[in-house]
Design a protein around this motif. Structure first.
Motif, mmCIF file in Angstrom:
data_model
loop_
_atom_site.group_PDB
_atom_site.id
_atom_site.type_symbol
_atom_site.label_atom_id
_atom_site.label_comp_id
_atom_site.label_asym_id
_atom_site.label_seq_id
_atom_site.Cartn_x
_atom_site.Cartn_y
_atom_site.Cartn_z
ATOM 1 N N ALA A 246 0.945 -1.181 0.001
ATOM 2 C CA ALA A 246 -0.128 -0.068 0.035
ATOM 3 C C ALA A 246 0.619 1.356 -0.061
ATOM 4 C CB ALA A 246 -0.916 0.039 1.142
ATOM 5 N N ILE A 247 1.847 1.135 0.698
ATOM 6 C CA ILE A 247 2.951 2.518 0.639
ATOM 7 C C ILE A 247 3.355 2.671 -0.732
ATOM 8 C CG2 ILE A 247 5.301 3.383 1.508
ATOM 9 C CD1 ILE A 247 4.381 1.701 4.194
ATOM 10 N N LEU A 248 3.791 1.477 -1.360
ATOM 11 C CA LEU A 248 4.546 1.517 -2.650
ATOM 12 C C LEU A 248 3.294 2.208 -3.748
ATOM 13 C CD1 LEU A 248 6.500 0.876 -4.761
ATOM 14 C CD2 LEU A 248 5.685 -1.266 -4.889
ATOM 15 N N GLY A 249 1.953 1.590 -3.722
ATOM 16 C CA GLY A 249 1.143 1.948 -4.329
ATOM 17 C C GLY A 249 0.537 3.506 -4.397
ATOM 18 N N ALA A 250 0.888 3.968 -2.854
ATOM 19 C CA ALA A 250 0.533 5.411 -3.006
ATOM 20 C C ALA A 250 1.563 6.188 -3.460
ATOM 21 C CB ALA A 250 0.162 5.546 -1.201
ATOM 22 N N PRO A 253 3.184 6.341 -8.070
ATOM 23 C CA PRO A 253 2.531 7.533 -9.099
ATOM 24 C C PRO A 253 3.023 8.935 -8.734
ATOM 25 C CG PRO A 253 0.709 6.068 -8.069
ATOM 26 C CD PRO A 253 2.000 5.762 -7.276
ATOM 27 N N THR A 254 3.431 9.349 -7.638
ATOM 28 C CA THR A 254 4.017 10.548 -7.386
ATOM 29 C C THR A 254 5.434 10.584 -7.793
ATOM 30 O OG1 THR A 254 2.520 10.844 -5.511
ATOM 31 C CG2 THR A 254 4.475 12.265 -5.660
ATOM 32 N N VAL A 255 6.079 9.631 -7.582
ATOM 33 C CA VAL A 255 7.617 9.441 -8.095
ATOM 34 C C VAL A 255 7.584 9.699 -9.501
ATOM 35 C CG1 VAL A 255 9.712 7.888 -8.191
ATOM 36 C CG2 VAL A 255 8.422 8.217 -6.173
ATOM 37 N N ILE A 256 6.834 8.892 -10.431
ATOM 38 C CA ILE A 256 6.698 8.743 -11.724
ATOM 39 C C ILE A 256 6.297 10.270 -12.294
ATOM 40 C CG2 ILE A 256 6.133 7.485 -13.871
ATOM 41 C CD1 ILE A 256 8.158 6.106 -11.959
ATOM 42 N N VAL A 309 11.479 -3.491 -4.899
ATOM 43 C CA VAL A 309 11.177 -2.090 -4.450
ATOM 44 C C VAL A 309 12.569 -1.352 -4.144
ATOM 45 C CG1 VAL A 309 9.893 -0.780 -2.992
ATOM 46 C CG2 VAL A 309 9.026 -3.173 -3.608
ATOM 47 N N ALA A 310 13.388 -1.752 -3.626
ATOM 48 C CA ALA A 310 14.817 -1.151 -3.519
ATOM 49 C C ALA A 310 15.226 -0.662 -4.931
ATOM 50 C CB ALA A 310 15.805 -2.099 -2.844
ATOM 51 N N LEU A 311 15.221 -1.458 -6.100
ATOM 52 C CA LEU A 311 15.455 -1.007 -7.111
ATOM 53 C C LEU A 311 14.586 0.451 -7.477
ATOM 54 C CD1 LEU A 311 16.065 -4.144 -9.376
ATOM 55 C CD2 LEU A 311 17.809 -2.579 -8.499
ATOM 56 N N VAL A 312 13.281 0.428 -7.254
ATOM 57 C CA VAL A 312 12.688 1.423 -7.390
ATOM 58 C C VAL A 312 12.835 2.623 -6.595
ATOM 59 C CG1 VAL A 312 10.085 2.310 -7.497
ATOM 60 C CG2 VAL A 312 10.563 0.064 -8.036
ATOM 61 N N ALA A 313 13.264 2.321 -5.480
ATOM 62 C CA ALA A 313 13.705 3.477 -4.590
ATOM 63 C C ALA A 313 15.078 4.210 -4.834
ATOM 64 C CB ALA A 313 13.919 2.840 -3.060
ATOM 65 N N VAL A 314 15.928 3.541 -5.638
ATOM 66 C CA VAL A 314 17.263 4.210 -6.174
ATOM 67 C C VAL A 314 16.989 4.921 -7.591
ATOM 68 C CG1 VAL A 314 18.605 2.559 -4.713
ATOM 69 C CG2 VAL A 314 18.270 2.177 -7.091
ATOM 70 N N GLY A 406 9.660 12.810 2.434
ATOM 71 C CA GLY A 406 10.182 12.735 0.728
ATOM 72 C C GLY A 406 9.739 11.008 0.518
ATOM 73 N N THR A 407 9.619 11.191 -1.070
ATOM 74 C CA THR A 407 9.188 9.925 -1.548
ATOM 75 C C THR A 407 10.050 8.763 -1.413
ATOM 76 O OG1 THR A 407 10.033 10.643 -3.747
ATOM 77 C CG2 THR A 407 7.614 11.068 -3.192
ATOM 78 N N GLU A 408 11.441 8.800 -1.557
ATOM 79 C CA GLU A 408 12.473 8.220 -1.267
ATOM 80 C C GLU A 408 12.300 7.225 -0.109
ATOM 81 O OE1 GLU A 408 16.175 9.284 -2.379
ATOM 82 O OE2 GLU A 408 15.373 10.644 -3.970
ATOM 83 N N ALA A 409 12.147 8.236 1.169
ATOM 84 C CA ALA A 409 12.145 7.434 2.336
ATOM 85 C C ALA A 409 10.756 6.830 2.497
ATOM 86 C CB ALA A 409 11.865 8.640 3.388
ATOM 87 N N ALA A 410 9.749 7.085 1.579
ATOM 88 C CA ALA A 410 8.434 6.316 1.709
ATOM 89 C C ALA A 410 8.638 4.572 1.153
ATOM 90 C CB ALA A 410 7.330 7.017 1.161
ATOM 91 N N LEU A 411 9.453 4.923 -0.307
ATOM 92 C CA LEU A 411 9.784 3.688 -0.843
ATOM 93 C C LEU A 411 10.694 2.710 -0.072
ATOM 94 C CD1 LEU A 411 10.517 5.010 -4.610
ATOM 95 C CD2 LEU A 411 8.549 3.784 -3.798
ATOM 96 N N TRP A 412 11.577 3.332 0.766
ATOM 97 C CA TRP A 412 12.544 2.430 1.684
ATOM 98 C C TRP A 412 11.544 1.869 2.771
ATOM 99 C CZ3 TRP A 412 16.451 0.282 -0.107
ATOM 100 C CH2 TRP A 412 17.260 1.034 -0.829
#
Length: 448
Positions: A246-250, A253-256, A309-314, A406-412
């Motif tokens: 759910a964190i990833l899904g929220a 879209p903001t990251v992209i 997901v770590a790949l997405v985070a970087v 920040g979005t990076e912290a959310a992805l981690w």
């Protein structure tokens, strides 16, 4: 849809001998295609058309799944009293009407985040009833020995829809706007309802009548899920997984859309990578389950997801942050740094989808195969209510983390939750689960 779940064409005629399943498969496939269009269109509508924030995105996502938390435990008992096909048709028609309403209000500029939250809550309530009926309807269409293959077929279609639907959605949003894309999903639900109307109800589909008190039925479903030696650790692991997802899904879209400025087409392509991976995963799912065992295959799939997901985070690091706020639209206009960021995000989604594709049919097939018919609706509703309740926690949490840190912290943060979920499953008895050994026979499943 034409890919065998096991890679063995000899198994194909077995499912084709059940025409009711084939029609059900068609209805599910069309509905799945529209669902992925809506997922992307809603994100674009909130974050771009309405100038919303990650928290707005999280709140709308949470509203969609809140009914599972509020009504999920009683949904299975209620569904037991109604014909499954009727519930599925009503859910399709109702969701189609709601999406048509979102389309009209968004096109006329009268939509707001509050209105969207209310409409998505109603949408989620209908989805809850359909999901509970869906799980208990499938075992009435095929023998239990074919449940894993049937689930693999359904999930293969879902992943094909995810692959093409996400990519097409990006183009649709750019071509006809987000409201127009939502109208496509509304039509898909109406089509699904029409197919189900033509489906004759399977024999033995009489609603369950019982003198057992309502709260005792709910308690029995809870005891089955959390008292079973293998279903219990699977349930706890999945609950944690849903928070991370759910964190990833929220946040994704903001990251992209906002951080990288890749536009609706870029978001569709990234989400499409997940669909491509899922097609591969579902194709391998049954084969890996037989070779490694159900539990081992699922543990391996879940261990791969935090790495994905770590790949997405970087990915934002590859872009250097200098493109935040810009919208580049078509890939032709992306600078080199954005191509690198897209490659990392796409690879991460590809691996994430592949892992989900492997575990999905195995998880669904195992749950259905070891559960008696009288408990399937309650088992499904119990698990789904808690799982979707985790989305109600995770989606706003992702929005808050993205807003504050920040979005990076959310992805981690999503990565940590997914890692914890995989470790719970790894160090449990479920690791040794084998559907071939533990599944009930058709006769055992009917014992009251």
């Amino acid at each position: 849809m034409g890919i065998s779940a096991t890679g063995d064409s000899a198994t194909e005629p077995k499912l084709r001998r059940y025409p009711a399943f084939v029609r059900f498969w068609l209805a599910s496939t069309v509905s799945d295609f529209g669902t992925y269009i809506t997922t992307l269109a809603l994100s674009f509508l909130i974050l771009v058309s309405m100038n919303g924030t990650p928290l707005d995105q999280g709140l709308v996502n949470a509203a969609r799944w809140t009914p599972y938390l509020l009504f999920g435990l009683v949904a299975g008992v209620w569904i037991d009293r109604l014909p499954r096909r009727t519930v599925l048709i009503g859910g399709d028609v109702g969701r189609g009407l709601i999406l048509a309403g979102v389309c009209v209000t968004a096109a006329t500029g009268t939509i707001s985040v509050t209105a969207l939250v209310i409409l998505m809550f109603a949408f989620g309530t209908l989805a809850l009833t359909s999901d509970a009926a869906y799980q208990s309807f499938l075992p009435q269409l095929v023998p239990r020995s074919l449940l894993t293959k049937a689930n693999a077929r359904l999930q293969q279609s879902d992943t094909v829809a995810q692959t093409t639907g996400s990519a097409v959605a990006g183009g649709l949003v750019a071509l006809v706007s987000a409201p127009g894309a939502l109208l496509v999903d509304a039509v898909s639900y109406f089509f699904s309802a029409g197919v189900l109307l033509s489906l004759k109800g399977p024999s033995g589909q009489a609603p369950v009548r019982s003198k057992q008190r309502f709260h005792r039925k709910v308690a029995e479903g809870l005891r089955w899920v959390y008292g079973h030696s293998h279903l219990a650790p699977l349930a706890w692991s999945t609950h944690i997984w849903f928070i991370g997802s759910a964190i990833l899904g929220a946040v994704l879209p903001t990251v992209i859309l906002n951080d990288l400025g890749l536009g609706s087409l870029g978001l569709g392509l990234v989400m499409g990578c997940s669909g491509i991976g899922a097609v591969v995963g579902t194709t391998l799912s049954t084969r890996l389950g037989h070779r490694w065992g159900t539990g081992t295959a699922m543990v391996a799939a879940r261990l791969a997801q935090p790495f994905a997901v770590a790949l997405v985070a970087v990915a934002p690091l590859a872009a250097g942050g200098q493109h935040a706020g810009d919208t580049y639209g078509a890939p032709l206009y992306w600078p080199g740094e954005l191509w690198a960021a897209f490659a990392l995000a796409g690879l991460g989604q590809l691996l994430f989808g592949m892992a989900m594709g492997v575990e999905g049919p195995l998880e669904m097939g195992y749950q259905q195969a070891v559960t008696p018919d009288r408990l399937i609706a309650r088992m499904s509703a119990t698990r789904r209510s808690i799982n979707r309740g985790m989305i109600v926690i995770g989606a706003p949490l992702g929005g808050v983390i993205a807003t504050v840190a920040g979005t990076e912290a959310a992805l981690w943060a999503a990565t940590v939750f997914l890692l914890l979920a995989s470790l719970v499953l790894l160090f449990s008895r479920f690791r040794g689960a084998r559907i071939e050994v533990q599944q009930l026979s058709d006769e055992e499943a009917l014992i009251p």
